[in-house]
Design an enzyme around this catalytic site. Structure first.
Site, PDB file in Angstrom:
ATOM      1  N   ASP A 127      -2.879  -3.820   2.219  1.00  0.00           N
ATOM      2  CA  ASP A 127      -1.759  -4.039   1.301  1.00  0.00           C
ATOM      3  C   ASP A 127      -0.429  -4.160   2.034  1.00  0.00           C
ATOM      4  O   ASP A 127      -0.208  -3.520   3.073  1.00  0.00           O
ATOM      5  CB  ASP A 127      -1.675  -2.894   0.282  1.00  0.00           C
ATOM      6  CG  ASP A 127      -2.825  -2.938  -0.711  1.00  0.00           C
ATOM      7  OD1 ASP A 127      -3.497  -3.981  -0.806  1.00  0.00           O
ATOM      8  OD2 ASP A 127      -3.055  -1.922  -1.387  1.00  0.00           O
TER       9      ASP A 127
ATOM     10  N   TYR B   6       0.842  -8.290  -6.757  1.00  0.00           N
ATOM     11  CA  TYR B   6       0.734  -6.913  -6.270  1.00  0.00           C
ATOM     12  C   TYR B   6       1.469  -5.957  -7.202  1.00  0.00           C
ATOM     13  O   TYR B   6       2.601  -6.214  -7.613  1.00  0.00           O
ATOM     14  CB  TYR B   6       1.307  -6.816  -4.861  1.00  0.00           C
ATOM     15  CG  TYR B   6       0.994  -5.520  -4.171  1.00  0.00           C
ATOM     16  CD1 TYR B   6      -0.322  -5.070  -4.050  1.00  0.00           C
ATOM     17  CD2 TYR B   6       2.008  -4.736  -3.620  1.00  0.00           C
ATOM     18  CE1 TYR B   6      -0.618  -3.882  -3.411  1.00  0.00           C
ATOM     19  CE2 TYR B   6       1.716  -3.551  -2.975  1.00  0.00           C
ATOM     20  CZ  TYR B   6       0.404  -3.128  -2.876  1.00  0.00           C
ATOM     21  OH  TYR B   6       0.116  -1.941  -2.241  1.00  0.00           O
TER      22      TYR B   6
ATOM     23  N   HIS C 158       8.241  -7.122  -2.408  1.00  0.00           N
ATOM     24  CA  HIS C 158       7.331  -7.930  -3.207  1.00  0.00           C
ATOM     25  C   HIS C 158       8.069  -8.537  -4.386  1.00  0.00           C
ATOM     26  O   HIS C 158       9.151  -8.113  -4.742  1.00  0.00           O
ATOM     27  CB  HIS C 158       6.183  -7.070  -3.755  1.00  0.00           C
ATOM     28  CG  HIS C 158       5.395  -6.372  -2.702  1.00  0.00           C
ATOM     29  ND1 HIS C 158       4.449  -7.003  -1.935  1.00  0.00           N
ATOM     30  CD2 HIS C 158       5.420  -5.089  -2.287  1.00  0.00           C
ATOM     31  CE1 HIS C 158       3.921  -6.133  -1.092  1.00  0.00           C
ATOM     32  NE2 HIS C 158       4.495  -4.972  -1.287  1.00  0.00           N
TER      33      HIS C 158
ATOM     34  N   GLU D 266      -8.715  -3.740   2.013  1.00  0.00           N
ATOM     35  CA  GLU D 266      -8.903  -2.316   1.711  1.00  0.00           C
ATOM     36  C   GLU D 266     -10.065  -2.037   0.776  1.00  0.00           C
ATOM     37  O   GLU D 266     -10.682  -0.979   0.855  1.00  0.00           O
ATOM     38  CB  GLU D 266      -7.607  -1.734   1.121  1.00  0.00           C
ATOM     39  CG  GLU D 266      -6.490  -1.609   2.140  1.00  0.00           C
ATOM     40  CD  GLU D 266      -5.275  -0.909   1.564  1.00  0.00           C
ATOM     41  OE1 GLU D 266      -5.446   0.045   0.801  1.00  0.00           O
ATOM     42  OE2 GLU D 266      -4.141  -1.336   1.873  1.00  0.00           O
TER      43      GLU D 266
ATOM     44  N   GLU E 246       1.763   2.131   3.464  1.00  0.00           N
ATOM     45  CA  GLU E 246       0.401   2.631   3.661  1.00  0.00           C
ATOM     46  C   GLU E 246      -0.494   1.531   4.219  1.00  0.00           C
ATOM     47  O   GLU E 246      -1.311   1.771   5.111  1.00  0.00           O
ATOM     48  CB  GLU E 246      -0.168   3.165   2.342  1.00  0.00           C
ATOM     49  CG  GLU E 246       0.496   4.432   1.833  1.00  0.00           C
ATOM     50  CD  GLU E 246       0.337   5.612   2.779  1.00  0.00           C
ATOM     51  OE1 GLU E 246      -0.741   5.765   3.378  1.00  0.00           O
ATOM     52  OE2 GLU E 246       1.309   6.374   2.929  1.00  0.00           O
TER      53      GLU E 246
ATOM     54  N   ARG F  65       2.460  -2.747  -6.885  1.00  0.00           N
ATOM     55  CA  ARG F  65       3.366  -1.682  -6.415  1.00  0.00           C
ATOM     56  C   ARG F  65       4.639  -2.334  -5.892  1.00  0.00           C
ATOM     57  O   ARG F  65       4.691  -2.807  -4.768  1.00  0.00           O
ATOM     58  CB  ARG F  65       2.693  -0.833  -5.324  1.00  0.00           C
ATOM     59  CG  ARG F  65       1.477  -0.073  -5.831  1.00  0.00           C
ATOM     60  CD  ARG F  65       0.905   0.877  -4.779  1.00  0.00           C
ATOM     61  NE  ARG F  65      -0.283   1.539  -5.288  1.00  0.00           N
ATOM     62  CZ  ARG F  65      -1.532   1.120  -5.100  1.00  0.00           C
ATOM     63  NH1 ARG F  65      -1.751   0.019  -4.390  1.00  0.00           N
ATOM     64  NH2 ARG F  65      -2.566   1.785  -5.590  1.00  0.00           N
TER      65      ARG F  65
ATOM     66  N   ASP G  24       2.481  -2.863   2.099  1.00  0.00           N
ATOM     67  CA  ASP G  24       3.414  -1.751   1.926  1.00  0.00           C
ATOM     68  C   ASP G  24       3.234  -0.811   3.108  1.00  0.00           C
ATOM     69  O   ASP G  24       2.486  -1.108   4.047  1.00  0.00           O
ATOM     70  CB  ASP G  24       3.189  -1.033   0.586  1.00  0.00           C
ATOM     71  CG  ASP G  24       1.747  -0.567   0.403  1.00  0.00           C
ATOM     72  OD1 ASP G  24       1.016  -0.437   1.407  1.00  0.00           O
ATOM     73  OD2 ASP G  24       1.352  -0.311  -0.751  1.00  0.00           O
TER      74      ASP G  24
END
Length: 734
Positions: free
Chosen positions: A113, A329, A375, A40, A117, A331, A115
């Site tokens: 990532d 990570y 995670h 990203e 998104e 988040r 997740d």
């Protein structure tokens, strides 16, 4: 002969042709053996490329390349709520370059990532690249950017998780349906350019409700009484805890003086000594919300700043000649730790603090019921990279955030700490004073903690006294206080509430606060979140009009349904159908029947335009209220809002908000500057002091909370319950 020569020439041509084609084939094969990895961000690409070496090309998508357009709702309600995606404006060149790179590659690994998104970004890239390349396209994920984690991810590619993509799609469509229906309603009924969001509106409601509690609170006066007792040359500080056999209620100075008169000549004797030991457990490694709360409380970071700095630490920083991602990570809602990380932590603790400083087995922390557990917790990727060892390579903010992450992780696997508290009660007539002190008798996990140290880590010694021993009263200290009302939300406390109520997810906490601030629905004052008049009006309208939607229960329920979509237990179009049709019908009804508040935020003033002489009108702009000439568009004159009259004798200026250079911190100064240099760092409120007539300001400190005080340095006025104050009618505050 001629024929033979011709045949030899043809053979040479054929040989050259085959050689050229062989070279092209080898070159083509060499080219096609390339693996393209798409992440990203450029920072992440830079770190990963160093780990993989030749044969790999790492490129950045710069986030979403394909999304819903901003100009229209772009959801086909009649076709199962299918979204209408387009290439994001300004991102076409990035997408074209990625397609070009994919065409030259044999394999494409989508490494956005891990997740929802990130999964959606990978899904969109997969669709956009499929027709442009014959390369095999796969998905890889990792929790940390280290050579081992990246190599392992590259070895184990997998398919895109459609259910996770559907969960993101459902959230995106749901938010679009809410926002693009509520916003036109606000434009029509309040002011053009406004917007509303499903989750942000609930957060705004929480902030507005807390503000109402703050405004309704009236502080009440109370007093405390401390005393110094002496034993030889030692002075013992104590506090009155009991009078006439019950907890003292000291409402005013007379109550305190009455007690002092009764006991000042009395014999003072030790009547009780208590010792208690307390075990203090280490805390779990950070989740996103806990990291944001700790960074706000310990470092003074906003949630947005915390996530920006954490992103830098995750994506990679240069440590000497190496580039490494320093944390996992950032988040996550899980406190789970991998076995490898636990083994590394225990080895580090044994070598640096001793094997006796950790339990026999690794400590496991319970994962919350609402946690997705996708995670690990946030931890250092290499525990051997201590804050001291990397401090020369990090910025101040990076080092401070990394330090609390490292401390929290290492301490989480160490022994409990133990503290001993000693309290001594001294009786003087009918009064009982208490001396208290505590100290750590076993530091345990506190040996790994510096920045995260708390009050429990402080020590206070209590002298060696015995029951029946007589001490001497040296001095009494009566002190006035005022009860503090409910505290406004800060970044830390609103994130804590959002997490507890199941509103939003780790990736959304910081954006929720940022959006409210950017829209001027909320301002930040002394690190507190304060709703503006616009924010209050929008909140009132939305809560009254949509009580079943703008509430925490509905929002938390939607989050649970999105989790079910991700688990492939719920069809997301069914979720949309259940919600949308009743909602849309109600919006259409309000468009016709809801009372209009257009222009209600504009106020006539007695101010006159100094350019054309027409009246000035108080208006709300993007950055708050301002005065604008009513002669617009012929006259474009604008001025800052006067908040109070300048209190300087002989000055006829007004106090307005100003911003300093550099960081742009707001302060309040006189319009007659530089002739008058009066400034205040506290915002005036619409009340004047009943003692001296200067304006009042709102102040905040940890001891008293929010309270009103006079700006006059020679006036000791504090606003308390039962006292009248004069309204300042000349100018209304923001």
């Amino acid at each position: 002969m001629t024929q033979m020569k011709y045949m030899l020439q043809m053979a040479f041509y054929f040989e050259d042709f085959m050689a050229d084609n062989s070279k092209k084939t080898i070159s083509s094969k060499k080219q096609k053996n390339q693996t393209l990895i798409i992440v990203e961000s450029p920072a992440k690409a830079k770190t990963i490329e160093k780990y993989l070496g030749p044969g790999y090309t790492v490129k950045a998508s710069m986030g979403h390349l394909i999304d819903l357009p901003k100009s229209r709702i772009a959801v086909d309600v009649d076709n199962n709520f299918q979204p209408e995606y387009i290439t994001v404006r300004g991102r076409a060149k990035i997408l074209k370059d990625l397609q070009k790179e994919a065409k030259k590659s044999s394999t494409v690994l989508l490494a956005s990532d891990n997740d929802r998104e990130g999964e959606a970004i990978a899904w969109h890239l997969n669709r956009a690249l499929q027709d442009k390349t014959t390369a095999e396209i796969k998905r890889i994920v990792f929790n940390e950017i280290t050579p081992g984690a990246i190599t392992e991810a590259v070895k184990n590619p997998h398919e895109i998780q459609e259910s996770k993509v559907n969960a993101q799609k459902a959230r995106r469509v749901l938010d679009r349906l809410v926002g693009y229906n509520l916003s036109p309603l606000l434009w029509k009924k309040i002011k053009n350019g406004l917007s509303a969001g499903r989750v942000q509106s609930v957060a705004l409601r929480l902030i507005c409700e807390r503000e109402k509690e703050v405004e309704d609170f009236i502080p009440e006066e109370y007093w405390t009484l401390d005393a110094d007792f002496s034993k030889g040359k030692t002075i013992l500080q104590s506090q009155l805890v009991q009078y006439d056999g019950k907890k003292p209620e000291l409402k005013n100075e007379d109550n305190v003086n009455e007690i002092i008169e009764k006991i000042k000549n009395s014999e003072c004797k030790v009547i009780d000594i208590k010792e208690t030991e307390k075990t203090i457990r280490p805390k779990a490694p950070f989740t996103t919300s806990k990291m944001q709360q700790a960074a706000a409380n310990k470092l003074g970071f906003t949630s947005k700043k915390t996530m920006q700095v954490a992103q830098q630490l995750y994506e990679g920083v240069n440590i000497g000649s190496n580039r490494v991602g320093l944390i996992t990570y950032m988040r996550t809602d899980s406190v789970r730790i991998s076995q490898v990380a636990l083994d590394d932590a225990r080895k580090f603790i044994a070598e640096n603090y001793g094997e006796n400083q950790m339990p026999d087995k690794p400590i496991e922390y319970a994962v919350g019921k609402k946690a997705q557990d996708a995670h690990e917790a946030i931890r250092p990727t290499y525990v051997t990279y201590t804050p001291d060892s990397v401090k020369e390579y990090l910025t101040r903010d990076q080092l401070r955030l990394y330090s609390i992450i490292w401390e929290r992780f290492v301490s989480s696997q160490m022994n409990n700490a133990k503290s001993k508290t000693v309290s001594v009660d001294i009786q003087a007539d009918n009064a009982v004073f208490r001396i208290s002190g505590s100290k750590l008798i076993d530091k345990g996990f506190y040996k790994a903690i510096k920045l995260l140290s708390s009050k429990e880590d402080s020590t206070g010694n209590v002298p060696n006294l015995k029951i029946g021993e007589v001490v001497k009263a040296e001095k009494f200290y009566p002190e006035q206080h005022f009860t503090s009302g409910p505290a406004r939300y800060t970044d830390a406390s609103i994130v804590k509430v959002l997490e507890e109520k199941g509103i939003g997810r780790p990736s959304t906490y910081a954006p929720i606060i940022s959006v409210l601030l950017e829209r001027y629905y909320v301002t930040r004052n002394n690190k507190q979140l304060v709703p503006t008049a616009l924010g209050k009006m929008i909140c009132n309208i939305l809560v009254e009009s949509f009580p079943d939607i703008i509430n925490e229960t509905f929002t938390a329920d939607m989050e649970n349904k999105l989790d079910l979509v991700e688990e492939d237990k719920y069809e997301w179009p069914d979720m949309m159908k259940e919600f949308y049709y009743p909602f849309k019908e109600h919006v259409d009804e309000l468009m016709t029947n809801l009372e209009s508040y257009k222009g209600s935020l504009d106020e006539q003033t007695d101010q006159v335009c100094d350019l054309c002489g027409k009246p000035m009108v108080k208006k709300l702009g993007r950055f708050g209220y301002f005065l604008a000439c009513s002669g617009f568009p012929e006259c474009h004159n604008t001025r800052s809002i006067p908040l109070a009259k300048c209190p300087r004798q002989g000055c006829d200026g007004e106090i307005v908000a100003r911003k300093s250079r550099g960081r742009g911190k707001e302060f309040y100064g006189c319009t007659n500057y530089p002739e008058c240099d009066f400034i205040s760092h506290f915002k005036p409120i619409n009340q004047s002091c009943p003692k001296c007539g200067w304006f009042l300001v709102e102040k905040y400190d940890k001891k008293n909370g929010n309270y009103k005080a006079c700006i006059n340095p020679d006036c000791d006025y504090l606003h308390t319950a039962g006292e009248e104050v004069n309204e300042v009618t000349e100018f209304a505050p923001e």
